[in-house]
Design an enzyme around this catalytic site. Structure first.
Site, short mmCIF file in Angstrom:
data_model
loop_
_atom_site.label_atom_id
_atom_site.label_comp_id
_atom_site.label_asym_id
_atom_site.label_seq_id
_atom_site.Cartn_x
_atom_site.Cartn_y
_atom_site.Cartn_z
N SER A 13 4.79 12.48 -3.44
CA SER A 13 5.06 12.84 -2.03
C SER A 13 4.51 11.81 -1.06
O SER A 13 4.09 12.15 0.05
CB SER A 13 4.46 14.21 -1.74
OG SER A 13 3.04 14.21 -1.90
N LYS A 38 1.01 16.38 -7.34
CA LYS A 38 -0.07 17.00 -8.11
C LYS A 38 -1.24 17.47 -7.26
O LYS A 38 -2.09 18.21 -7.74
CB LYS A 38 -0.56 16.06 -9.21
CG LYS A 38 -1.33 14.83 -8.76
CD LYS A 38 -1.83 14.10 -10.01
CE LYS A 38 -2.58 12.85 -9.67
NZ LYS A 38 -3.07 12.12 -10.85
N TYR A 48 -3.57 6.55 2.84
CA TYR A 48 -4.77 5.73 3.02
C TYR A 48 -4.47 4.30 3.46
O TYR A 48 -5.38 3.50 3.63
CB TYR A 48 -5.57 5.72 1.71
CG TYR A 48 -6.10 7.09 1.35
CD1 TYR A 48 -7.33 7.53 1.83
CD2 TYR A 48 -5.34 7.95 0.57
CE1 TYR A 48 -7.80 8.80 1.51
CE2 TYR A 48 -5.80 9.22 0.26
CZ TYR A 48 -7.03 9.64 0.73
OH TYR A 48 -7.48 10.90 0.44
N GLN A 50 -4.10 1.44 5.72
CA GLN A 50 -4.65 1.21 7.06
C GLN A 50 -3.82 0.22 7.87
O GLN A 50 -3.47 0.45 9.01
CB GLN A 50 -6.09 0.70 6.96
CG GLN A 50 -7.09 1.72 6.49
CD GLN A 50 -8.50 1.13 6.48
OE1 GLN A 50 -8.71 -0.04 6.77
NE2 GLN A 50 -9.47 1.96 6.14
N GLY A 51 -3.54 -0.95 7.26
CA GLY A 51 -3.05 -2.09 8.02
C GLY A 51 -1.75 -1.87 8.75
O GLY A 51 -1.68 -1.95 9.97
N GLU A 117 -2.25 -10.64 9.37
CA GLU A 117 -3.09 -10.45 8.19
C GLU A 117 -3.00 -11.65 7.27
O GLU A 117 -2.19 -12.56 7.48
CB GLU A 117 -2.68 -9.16 7.45
CG GLU A 117 -2.91 -7.91 8.28
CD GLU A 117 -2.54 -6.63 7.56
OE1 GLU A 117 -3.02 -5.56 7.98
OE2 GLU A 117 -1.77 -6.68 6.59
N HIS A 244 -8.42 -5.82 -3.36
CA HIS A 244 -8.60 -6.03 -1.92
C HIS A 244 -9.96 -6.68 -1.71
O HIS A 244 -10.96 -6.21 -2.25
CB HIS A 244 -8.52 -4.72 -1.15
CG HIS A 244 -8.28 -4.91 0.30
ND1 HIS A 244 -9.25 -5.40 1.14
CD2 HIS A 244 -7.19 -4.70 1.08
CE1 HIS A 244 -8.77 -5.48 2.37
NE2 HIS A 244 -7.51 -5.07 2.36
N GLU A 376 4.75 2.06 -5.49
CA GLU A 376 3.79 1.25 -6.23
C GLU A 376 3.93 1.35 -7.73
O GLU A 376 3.47 0.46 -8.45
CB GLU A 376 2.36 1.61 -5.82
CG GLU A 376 1.34 0.63 -6.34
CD GLU A 376 -0.07 0.90 -5.88
OE1 GLU A 376 -1.01 0.29 -6.44
OE2 GLU A 376 -0.25 1.72 -4.94
N SER A 392 3.77 -3.46 1.14
CA SER A 392 3.94 -2.36 0.19
C SER A 392 4.65 -1.16 0.80
O SER A 392 5.58 -0.60 0.20
CB SER A 392 2.58 -1.93 -0.37
OG SER A 392 1.68 -1.63 0.66
N LEU A 393 4.24 -0.73 1.99
CA LEU A 393 4.95 0.38 2.65
C LEU A 393 6.40 -0.01 2.91
O LEU A 393 7.31 0.80 2.78
CB LEU A 393 4.25 0.75 3.96
CG LEU A 393 2.87 1.40 3.85
CD1 LEU A 393 2.26 1.60 5.23
CD2 LEU A 393 2.94 2.74 3.12
#
Length: 525
Positions: A13, A38, A48, A50-51, A117, A244, A376, A392-393
């Site tokens: 999700s 789950k 989570y 952030q960037g 970044e 990271h 991912e 990634s997003l």
């Protein structure tokens, strides 16, 4: 035992799973979409992040530059066509999110407040303060709540995919394996039941919990990759684990609190205990070099000095502007007694992202028929050997849309799924009287991986890791076979699979690049 049937089964999700569900639900209102997760419905790696999201938006920026930056970061191990596709579709993905209600930061002249970044040659990071992932997750869940043909099942755990292997005596080496759904555990009742679907979509997130220090939440145990591997899907590039560079140094905390790369983009410096900016001697881009370079530099600094961390120096930055951009990071620092105006932030590298995973094509199709994957848990070819920050997003959004487009375009060609999956057989098993063995083996895997298969590897470390993991795997198998299943046992089983995949694929790689670095290969050159 009951068998549940749905049109589309989505495991996960986060941004990939929910975006796919929304697109399918809106285009196919007569179809049922079931999202299984789950934990609670908002818990995911997305939450989570952030960037932000890397998007070419500024007139001074270009697709060509974003493509080049992505290829350089991935050491040209990327698939150029995939990189081009994802980068060029990014603006439309942003417009889609905003049309659904996502809120992003603007500057004082009404334009996106674009961040910069590591590895990026331009300001192109669209963000919502330092909680971009949280904002996207909120937006997607609000959309889901408005669509009656989406059902979300929280606290349901995917154990194994249902393929030909469970349904008939099949040659497990044949090439036309088909997926029919998955066995799902209801965590409230512990019942394990088959969920049958015409299409199954794995969006089950990352692998961070295979390491002792990670920015990933506790749920990131590689479940999707492990399930696909057991079903004989192709898994590739697992050796490319991204660390990271700047997780907050808090011993024994998992997950580690992430100090966003955007803080370095904002002007923060990395320093050692002597107050020296050591990155300037490593790379001309300094603190904004790609993550693999910065993480290795910090790792080397820690090992050569004997210190447990380095520092991120924000003392010279405009404090009011810092608070505006990074309110949660500032609050976290204050909570542990660090005033960034006067004190530097102790940081260490932490496992952050898996660049490898389930191989998919540009439609999100895996090597198993009727099984898609996004996010991912996949290896798309976008990241190559090392992911560029904030891609990634974006990847998850693009591939979620591609999966939805492909399913919608072929909706009239769907093969009927008329199967009766066997009942889950747990005869002869018993509920463990205590869970200490599971906890012990999970901790053991994490420390094997952190000590022997982390930022810098060697041939001897990889051999030693494989030897220790075989013992843990044998013990885990005994637990799994003899016990009534629980999430803890299943996660341990999956972590074993992920650890072994990383070690095996690391041992096969003979060239250092990106997130993979074997110091023995350097000496052999």
């Amino acid at each position: 035992m009951s068998q549940f049937n749905t049109d589309y089964l989505i495991l996960g999700s986060g941004v990939a799973g929910l975006t796919t569900a929304i697109r399918l639900a809106k285009a196919l209102p007569n179809k049922e979409i079931l999202v299984v997760t789950k934990a609670n419905k908002s818990e995911s790696n997305t939450k989570y992040a952030q960037g932000g999201i890397a998007v070419v938006w500024d007139k001074l920026d270009s697709f060509e530059d974003h493509i080049k930056d992505t290829m350089i970061a991935g050491e040209y191990y990327n698939d150029p066509e995939v990189v081009k596709m994802v980068v060029e579709e990014a603006p439309d993905c942003m417009r889609q999110l905003m049309s659904w209600g996502a809120d992003f930061d603007f500057n004082n002249i009404g334009e996106f407040d674009l961040g910069k970044e590591g590895g990026h040659s331009a300001h192109r990071i669209i963000h919502h303060k330092d909680i971009t992932g949280f904002e996207i997750e909120r937006t997607l869940l609000e959309q889901v709540a408005r669509l009656e043909n989406i059902k979300v099942l929280p606290y349901h755990f995917g154990i194994d995919l249902i393929t030909d292997h469970q349904l008939k005596d099949a040659d497990t080496k044949h090439t036309n394996i088909r997926c029919y759904g998955a066995y799902i555990m209801n965590q409230k009742t512990n019942a394990i039941e088959p969920y049958i679907a015409s299409k199954t979509i794995l969006c089950a997130g990352g692998i961070g919990q295979v390491y002792a220090s990670t920015t990933n939440p506790l749920i990131a145990t590689g479940d999707g990759i492990a399930m696909a591997y057991r079903a004989l899907a192709k898994i590739k590039d697992m050796e490319f684990v991204q660390f990271h560079p700047t997780a907050l140094f808090e011993p024994e905390q998992s997950p580690s609190f992430l100090i966003s790369e955007a803080v370095r983009g904002f002007g923060a410096y990395l320093k050692n205990k002597k107050g020296e900016r050591f990155m300037l001697d490593i790379d001309e881009r300094g603190e904004l070099a790609p993550r693999d370079i910065v993480a290795r530099a910090i790792d080397n600094e820690i090992h050569t000095t004997g210190e447990r961390h380095v520092f991120l120096d924000c003392t010279h930055l405009d404090y009011d502007a810092f608070i505006k951009h990074f309110p949660n990071i500032n609050d976290k620092c204050l909570a542990i007694g660090i005033d960034i105006r006067k004190q530097m932030i102790p940081v260490v590298p932490a496992c952050h992202y898996a660049c490898g995973g389930i191989e998919v094509n540009t439609n999100g199709e895996t090597t198993i028929e009727d099984l898609y994957a996004a996010g991912e848990c996949t290896s798309t070819g976008l990241h190559g050997a090392n992911r560029l920050a904030s891609n990634s997003l974006l990847e998850a959004l693009v591939y979620a849309n591609h999966i939805a487009d492909h399913v919608i375009a072929h909706v009239d060609e769907v093969k009927p799924v008329n199967v009766n999956a066997p009942d889950w057989n747990d005869d002869g098993t018993s509920t463990p009287k205590e869970l200490i063995l599971i906890t012990h083996y999970r901790n053991t895997i994490q420390h094997i991986m952190s000590d022997l298969v982390a930022i810098v590897r060697t041939n001897s470390k990889l051999k030693e890791a494989a030897k220790h993991l075989r013992y843990v795997e044998d013990s885990t198998r005994d637990l799994y076979v003899g016990s009534k299943l629980s999430v803890q046992i299943c996660e341990l089983r999956n972590l074993n699979t992920i650890a072994n995949l990383i070690v095996e694929q690391s041992a096969r790689r003979k060239t250092n690049m990106g997130g993979f670095y074997n110091s023995d290969l350097v000496q052999a050159e």
